[in-house]
Design a protein around this motif. Structure first.
Motif, mmCIF file in Angstrom:
data_model
loop_
_atom_site.group_PDB
_atom_site.id
_atom_site.type_symbol
_atom_site.label_atom_id
_atom_site.label_comp_id
_atom_site.label_asym_id
_atom_site.label_seq_id
_atom_site.Cartn_x
_atom_site.Cartn_y
_atom_site.Cartn_z
ATOM 1 N N LEU A 40 0.849 -1.184 0.000
ATOM 2 C CA LEU A 40 0.000 0.000 0.000
ATOM 3 C C LEU A 40 0.889 1.239 0.000
ATOM 4 O O LEU A 40 1.700 1.433 0.912
ATOM 5 C CB LEU A 40 -0.906 0.009 1.228
ATOM 6 N N PHE A 42 0.831 5.022 0.455
ATOM 7 C CA PHE A 42 -0.098 5.993 1.009
ATOM 8 C C PHE A 42 0.633 7.049 1.844
ATOM 9 O O PHE A 42 1.797 6.899 2.207
ATOM 10 C CB PHE A 42 -1.150 5.289 1.866
ATOM 11 N N LYS A 43 -0.125 8.099 2.149
ATOM 12 C CA LYS A 43 0.371 9.173 2.993
ATOM 13 C C LYS A 43 -0.778 9.689 3.845
ATOM 14 O O LYS A 43 -1.786 10.164 3.312
ATOM 15 C CB LYS A 43 0.935 10.306 2.132
ATOM 16 N N TRP A 117 5.401 10.043 2.517
ATOM 17 C CA TRP A 117 4.790 8.946 1.776
ATOM 18 C C TRP A 117 5.426 7.645 2.254
ATOM 19 O O TRP A 117 6.627 7.582 2.524
ATOM 20 C CB TRP A 117 5.015 9.113 0.283
ATOM 21 N N LEU A 144 -10.373 1.816 2.685
ATOM 22 C CA LEU A 144 -9.453 2.906 2.975
ATOM 23 C C LEU A 144 -10.268 4.080 3.506
ATOM 24 O O LEU A 144 -11.006 4.733 2.768
ATOM 25 C CB LEU A 144 -8.694 3.310 1.715
ATOM 26 N N LEU A 148 -6.610 10.037 4.119
ATOM 27 C CA LEU A 148 -5.495 9.406 3.434
ATOM 28 C C LEU A 148 -5.302 9.959 2.031
ATOM 29 O O LEU A 148 -6.262 10.360 1.368
ATOM 30 C CB LEU A 148 -5.730 7.891 3.293
ATOM 31 N N VAL A 150 -3.716 8.111 -1.347
ATOM 32 C CA VAL A 150 -3.335 6.768 -1.775
ATOM 33 C C VAL A 150 -2.887 6.803 -3.232
ATOM 34 O O VAL A 150 -3.615 7.310 -4.095
ATOM 35 C CB VAL A 150 -4.505 5.771 -1.616
ATOM 36 N N LYS A 151 -1.712 6.267 -3.488
ATOM 37 C CA LYS A 151 -1.205 6.212 -4.857
ATOM 38 C C LYS A 151 -1.575 4.901 -5.537
ATOM 39 O O LYS A 151 -2.013 4.875 -6.678
ATOM 40 C CB LYS A 151 0.311 6.381 -4.890
#
Length: 267
Positions: A40, A42-43, A117, A144, A148, A150-151
């Motif tokens: 995952l 994410f940041k 990230w 999710l 957040l 999310v890439k």
């Protein structure tokens, strides 16, 4: 996102349970992703809390929820739900980073202003085995929740090392050990002259499938597992983690009490 040079999904809202992205959309469907590792990218949003829920199916066809969140202060578990606290990290050398070095408990809570990230790698096979003594079958769904960025996300039986290039992987013949460079669609950009681990966080959890979490959480990627029926357990060379990430793993070690894990195994 201009910095990441790609699409980023933003999930935000004051109540995580009502602001989320769920895959697949309905509970009657299943992703059916059988890869051992969930990746995952994410940041967490600055000064906010977040929650992520994973519903996984065991070989006995039982659904177990695995959750991690900055809201959780301690590890909790039942036969069908594992809750793990997530410790957010900050940019190297920032005021938050320096304060956290003095008191690691300061790492708990909402994400800092300069949160980084993260590539989170969850070994779903080991999590179910270590905490519930069950065998992993597949990932059923993922939820999710806010707040957040999310890439991307994926599952795989390979251990992806973001710090290794495709040419380096070929020269070292890492494929025979179940290791691969990060796929391009899952990669974070690294400017020329920079190092991946100076820009992003790489968190693998738990860190070794053949040992209990509290005995191995501070190791990133150990050598081959001694006892295993799964060839995927042949793991790569250690990934060089920054001190800030090691401190976060050490804190998670303290939170996920060994007594709680031992109690589960005695049942």
């Amino acid at each position: 996102d201009a910095r990441l040079k790609g699409t980023v999904y933003r999930i935000r809202g004051s109540i995580p349970t009502s602001s989320y992205l769920q895959l697949p959309r309905t509970g009657t469907q299943s992703l059916g992703l059988a890869g051992r590792y969930l990746y995952l990218l994410f940041k967490p949003m600055p000064h906010k809390h977040f929650v992520v829920h994973l519903d996984v199916t065991t070989e006995e066809n039982q659904v177990v929820r695995i959750s991690f969140s900055s809201l959780f202060k301690e590890f909790k578990s039942t036969a069908t739900w594992l809750q793990f606290p997530f410790v957010c990290g900050a940019a190297k050398g920032s005021a938050y980073d320096r304060a956290a070095r003095a008191s690691r408990r300061d790492l708990m809570g909402a994400a800092p202003a300069d949160v980084r990230w993260t590539c989170l790698v969850l070994d779903l096979h080991s999590i179910l085995s270590l905490y519930l003594n069950r065998r992993y079958s597949h990932l059923k769904s993922i939820k999710l929740c806010s707040n957040l960025l999310v890439k991307n996300l994926c599952t795989s039986d390979l251990v992806f090392d973001p710090g290794v290039t495709f040419s380096e992987a070929r020269q070292a013949n890492l494929a025979c050990r179940g290791v691969a460079p990060m796929p391009r669609e899952m990669a974070f950009p690294v400017p020329k002259g920079e190092k991946w681990h100076d820009l992003y966080d790489y968190i693998r959890f738990p860190s070794e499938g053949s040992k209990l979490l509290y005995d191995s959480i501070q190791k990133s990627c150990p050598g081959p597992v001694a006892v295993s029926e799964d060839p995927v357990c042949q793991l790569p060379q250690p990934v060089a983690l920054t001190k800030a990430v090691r401190d976060r793993l050490s804190l998670i070690h303290q939170i996920t009490s060994p007594k709680a894990v031992s109690a589960l195994w005695k049942r």
